[in-house]
Design an enzyme around this catalytic site. Sequence first.
Site, short mmCIF file in Angstrom:
data_model
loop_
_atom_site.label_atom_id
_atom_site.label_comp_id
_atom_site.label_asym_id
_atom_site.label_seq_id
_atom_site.Cartn_x
_atom_site.Cartn_y
_atom_site.Cartn_z
N LYS A 190 0.86 -1.19 0.00
CA LYS A 190 0.00 0.00 0.00
C LYS A 190 0.89 1.23 0.00
CE LYS A 190 -4.48 0.71 0.19
NZ LYS A 190 -5.50 -0.27 -0.26
N THR A 209 -14.73 -2.79 -7.88
CA THR A 209 -14.87 -2.96 -6.43
C THR A 209 -16.34 -3.08 -6.05
OG1 THR A 209 -12.86 -1.66 -6.17
CG2 THR A 209 -14.12 -2.08 -4.18
N1 GLU Z 1 -7.15 0.07 -3.49
C1 GLU Z 1 -7.89 -1.10 -3.83
C2 GLU Z 1 -7.97 -2.03 -2.64
O1 GLU Z 1 -7.82 -1.63 -1.51
C3 GLU Z 1 -7.38 -1.77 -5.10
C4 GLU Z 1 -6.00 -2.30 -5.05
C5 GLU Z 1 -5.47 -2.77 -6.40
O2 GLU Z 1 -6.23 -2.80 -7.36
O3 GLU Z 1 -4.30 -3.10 -6.44
O4 GLU Z 1 -8.26 -3.19 -2.78
#
Ligand code: GLU
Length: 437
Positions: free
Chosen positions: A110, A194
């Site tokens: 992250k 998502t």
């Molecule tokens: N930020 C999104 C998550 O927390 C997507 C992460 C991604 O696609 O790598 O799952």
Amino acid sequence: MPTSEDSQHDLFQDAITRLTTAAALSEIEDEAVQRLRHPKAILEVSIPIRMDDGTLRVFTGYRVRHDDTRGPTKGGIRYHPDVNLSEVKALAFWMTCKCAVVGIPYGGAKGGVIVNPKELSPLELERLSRGFIDQIADFIGPETDVPAPDVYTNARIMGWMMDEFSKLRRQRTPAVITGKPVSLGGSLGRDDATGRGAYFCIKELERLRKWQPREIRVAIQGFGNAGQHVAQLLHNDGYRIVAVSDSRGGVYRPEGFDIASLIQAKNETRQVKAVYCDGSVCEAVKADTISNEDLLELDVDLLIPAAMENQITADNAANIKAPVIVEIANGPTTSDGDAVLVAKNTLVVPDILANAGGVTVSYFEWVQNKAGYYWPLEEVHTKLHAIMVREFNAIYELMLKKSIDMRTAAYVHALNRIGEAIEAQGTSRYFSNEIAK
Ligand code: GLU
């Protein structure tokens, strides 16, 4: 009063608490758990930016790679004034678990920059995004660590970041980042992935619990990318979205909202509350304004936290009336809040499953970038559906089989996969046996 250092410490520690509980129920070896307690690498950078008025501001950013045993690390970059290292570490840990939950070949990472992006001009935002990549370029790459969007970052920002990385490499490198605009190598279906992944989980609940959509009252906290898409998909199927909020407050209407006009108005006014309660619209469509805290405690059938972490805590969990919660935000429930929910039998579809649609389609995007061959939207939807349904049911069955809550089942499921990979490299049990031979 806890200092900010203490509270920073808490979020990662709180995340790790789950690891301990779930590890005891899974097949993972202690040594593997020990490794997961420590992020693989942490990078803190400063990003000096020339502002439009000629002054200089220096921003702080982080990138944390938690574990890469199952593949390159993967996870978004958030822009938020409250970003801190402990939060980024917790989010990276959750990504490791999330990628294992859906069985995609990634570890977790992250990133975050301490900034309120709403205060920046578009050009300042572009300079910040390119500047962050300049600072972390040696830490990321298509086979090492692959960023993506998260809170307050979007496709355009990913496009700038990919372009910056490609310039530094002197090579077009689309697979370094996912969630890009489709015209710059993004995948069809990534924008709503998502929300759609969560929607597929809810459709499984509908089947298992024999729900009639029209009877299901839904409250959604957070009306960003994921919140808007899940609202629209559920609304299309006849679910009654009775409450919605964003960071500035929310609206409640027992008859339900027309989601398309709510989205349109929110995007014009940039706040959900203004949509129904500023001026004439408020009189035309009766809706009460409510706070984010009150939204969580509404008498609804399905609660969807889709904003930030730490929303459901020991202080308010007892007041939550929804019998089912589907977590789209990362970490919306603290572990002591969760204990209260478990005790009163609330079914919680946990974040690491419910919001995994985003990273799953990110994986599809990365595969398409590496192959240079792009899929039609139908194919993205079908493949995402297959994964979400398969993993949802595996976890649901594990929950029933072991008589545990669904969050713990999701962690056990993830830890079995991560543990298998760590053990394939050998643990002390293997090495001491070999030496004894
Ligand atoms: N930020 C999104 C998550 O927390 C997507 C992460 C991604 O696609 O790598 O799952």
